[in-house]
Enzyme design. Structure first.
Site, PDB file in Angstrom:
ATOM      1  N   TYR A  11     -60.788 -53.685 -67.685  1.00  0.00           N
ATOM      2  CA  TYR A  11     -62.124 -54.064 -67.223  1.00  0.00           C
ATOM      3  C   TYR A  11     -62.442 -53.495 -65.841  1.00  0.00           C
ATOM      4  CZ  TYR A  11     -59.980 -58.462 -65.190  1.00  0.00           C
ATOM      5  OH  TYR A  11     -59.244 -59.393 -64.521  1.00  0.00           O
ATOM      6  N   GLU A  12     -63.712 -53.618 -65.468  1.00  0.00           N
ATOM      7  CA  GLU A  12     -64.258 -52.999 -64.250  1.00  0.00           C
ATOM      8  C   GLU A  12     -64.071 -51.479 -64.250  1.00  0.00           C
ATOM      9  OE1 GLU A  12     -66.188 -54.502 -62.352  1.00  0.00           O
ATOM     10  OE2 GLU A  12     -65.787 -56.474 -63.198  1.00  0.00           O
ATOM     11  N   GLY A  13     -64.196 -50.884 -65.413  1.00  0.00           N
ATOM     12  CA  GLY A  13     -63.996 -49.447 -65.566  1.00  0.00           C
ATOM     13  C   GLY A  13     -62.554 -49.170 -65.904  1.00  0.00           C
TER      14      GLY A  13
END
Length: 592
Positions: free
Chosen positions: A441-443
């Site tokens: 997550y978050e890229g």
């Protein structure tokens, strides 16, 4: 699972002996009256005590019970609400918040240590205040004064939480594909309609309100990412005096059933004409949201570090106690039926790898946090610009490398425990499951690597990279001969990274596939090289002690292990980068 102990001595070492942060605070007007070394130590001790006593014990039970979705409402595991109220009551949600709106006003270097302690104790729990702090940062930098005055105080107090609503069922990384709509109203507000997925803390029972930051499109917005705006959408409507009113047209459609972080609610959120308010300028929503996302990316890196630290604490305690076999050099515990497994070379290899990666990672996160503080508080424009460039360059490395190393560390922790590491009651298998999401997550970490090589490394013609390289080279070249065991391999590693960067830039000019093919391995070469810089700085401090403490001797030994056994990884990684992209395309898609 073993009890969690905050690594306060190591944090103090970084603050006072390696980076000399209190001296800079004393010279910075905006911070001099807010914080000093004693204040920082007291804050971290107090927070560590609360976290160890109230939050850490909920980690396993929270994982086993998980969040429950009942009639569009989310119920967090038993004990979470009480622990959250205690955490918020002490002001920890707003520890780095603006004092004008009720925050503590502490610098990021203190906030980063608090994040590590909280996430090591209980990652699922830590996600709720983390998202709130990130939302506050976005509002502080981009919202109108009226929205700030109305929403920031209760968010810093922990009475209201925040969430980040980006992803949609059909649009993950490519935010230009989002379809959520914002219809202007006559009173200046907007009606927000659409569905968002994978929303951390989108619904929960910890706070009386949740402030959603939602990406959506205005009716006349241009296509793609240049047509996205950011909106504040409260779960419960708020009047001009901050009094809660009716429920907004926002609901949780379901929660995800996940591999890990089961006590963190990951929600499908439905916005059915919900009232929202524009944050920042129309069609500039990504700029505003990236303020929050960049904060979260460093925070996610710290999550990987934190889980590695928790795993190490459990593994080292087990290795000192578990009796199995005899040491290769002979009996070391003659009064026992066997020696503790810490005597065995392979167990030491795993433990030292964990220790070296954790302590190097803590130095890394502290370094980046310090650059954020320099960029915010320094009164020298050149210092601010230099710090901002370093933050931009290092953020994708912090997110990806810290979490990749976090997973490696938690896997070592499980392996040290052998069969017991596979059993739930010892806690190691949960740490692995929880850590796995940090790489996604978050890229995803692959996206972070592409960001590093495509935007951060070459986006400014390599200027930021050269500045960082020059800093490392200057440090190494200035060291006396007595420190050559660290300066020589550090210089060799930096020169290797310089050459690899130049090679990659040259090759990518004629083949657009090269950057993508090399990105992940290149980021790892970067990460190991930067850790070497930080380990050299820590080692030099320890070597300079007239009467070194056991702590310093342990640190120095770990530094020598890092240079001998971990830094050489850059050679195989560099060879992979230089192998190019051709081998990735030898097979047609149907042959894979």
């Amino acid at each position: 699972m073993s009890d969690y102990l905050a690594p306060l001595r190591d944090m103090d070492f970084l603050f006072n002996e390696v980076f000399d942060i209190p001296t800079w605070w004393a010279q910075t007007p905006e911070l001099a009256e807010v914080v000093d070394g004693d204040t920082a130590r007291a804050i971290l001790e107090q927070a560590g005590k609360l976290i160890a006593e109230r939050v850490a014990p909920l980690n396993r039970s929270g994982d086993e019970q998980g969040c429950r979705w009942e009639a569009a409402q989310v119920r967090t595991p038993d004990g979470f609400a009480d622990a959250y109220r205690a955490f918020a009551a002490d002001g920890w949600v707003g520890v780095a918040g603006d004092p004008a709106y009720g925050g503590m006003g502490m610098p990021k270097v203190i906030g980063a240590q608090l994040e590590e302690m909280l996430n090591a104790a209980n990652l699922s729990f830590g996600l709720y205040p983390m998202l709130t702090a990130g939302a506050c940062l976005a509002l502080l930098n981009h919202a109108s004064e009226a929205l700030q005055a109305l929403y920031l105080p209760p968010m810093y107090q922990g009475r209201w939480a925040g969430s980040m609503c980006l992803t949609e069922p059909h649009a993950g990384t490519d935010l230009g594909l989002i379809r959520t709509r914002a219809q202007p109203l006559a009173d200046g507000g907007y009606r927000i309609s659409g569905t968002k997925v994978f929303i951390t803390g989108g619904e929960q029972d910890l706070t009386e309100n949740i402030i959603h930051l939602v990406l959506a499109r205005l009716p006349d917005a241009p296509a793609g990412p240049k047509g996205i705006s950011l909106f504040l959408v409260p779960k419960v409507l708020v009047d001009v005096d901050g009094v809660l009113g009716e429920a907004n047209a926002v609901s949780c459609g379901s929660i995800e059933h996940k591999m890990g972080i089961k006590a963190s609610a990951t929600c499908v959120m439905n916005f059915d004409g919900a009232i929202g308010y524009l944050v920042g300028e129309p069609n500039k929503g990504l700029n505003a949201m990236f303020t929050m996302m960049n904060y979260e990316r460093l925070g996610v890196g710290i999550q990987g570090l934190a889980l590695g630290e928790r795993s190490y604490q459990g593994a080292i305690a087990y290795a000192r106690d578990r009796l199995q076999g005899r040491a290769p050099s002979g009996v070391e515990a003659p009064s026992q039926s066997a020696d503790p497994i810490i005597v065995h070379p392979d167990v030491r290899r795993m433990l030292l790898t964990m220790k070296a990666l954790n302590e190097g990672g803590r130095a890394f996160s502290t370094y980046v946090a310090l650059q954020l503080d320099l960029a915010k508080y320094s009164d020298d424009p050149a210092t601010r610009a230099n710090a901002e460039a370093k933050v931009a360059l290092l953020t994708p490395v912090a997110k990806a490398f810290l979490t990749d190393m976090g997973l490696e560390t938690t896997l070592h922790g499980q392996q040290v425990l052998g069969g017991h590491g596979y059993i739930r009651e010892w806690g190691q298998e949960q740490l692995i499951r929880d850590c796995r999401i940090t790489q996604i997550y978050e890229g995803t970490n692959g996206i972070q690597a592409l960001d590093l090589v495509g935007r951060k490394l070459f986006g400014d013609g390599g200027k930021a990279y050269r500045g960082l390289s020059d800093e490392i080279v200057s440090f190494a070249q200035a060291l006396p001969v007595a420190h050559a065991e660290f300066s020589a391999p550090l210089l060799a590693a930096v020169h290797n990274l310089d050459a690899l960067s130049a090679w990659l830039l040259d090759r990518s000019q004629g083949n657009p596939r090269e950057l993508g093919a090399a990105a992940v391995e290149y980021l790892h070469v970067f990460g190991y090289t930067f850790y070497a810089y930080l380990w050299a700085r820590m080692a030099v401090v320890c070597q300079g002690q007239a009467a070194p403490e056991p702590f310093h001797l342990s640190k120095l030994g770990t530094a020598r292990f890092y240079f001998a056994r971990l830094l050489p990884r850059i050679h195989s990684l560099s060879a992979s980068v230089r192998a190019g992209s051709d081998s990735l395309y030898l097979l047609e898609a149907v042959q894979l």
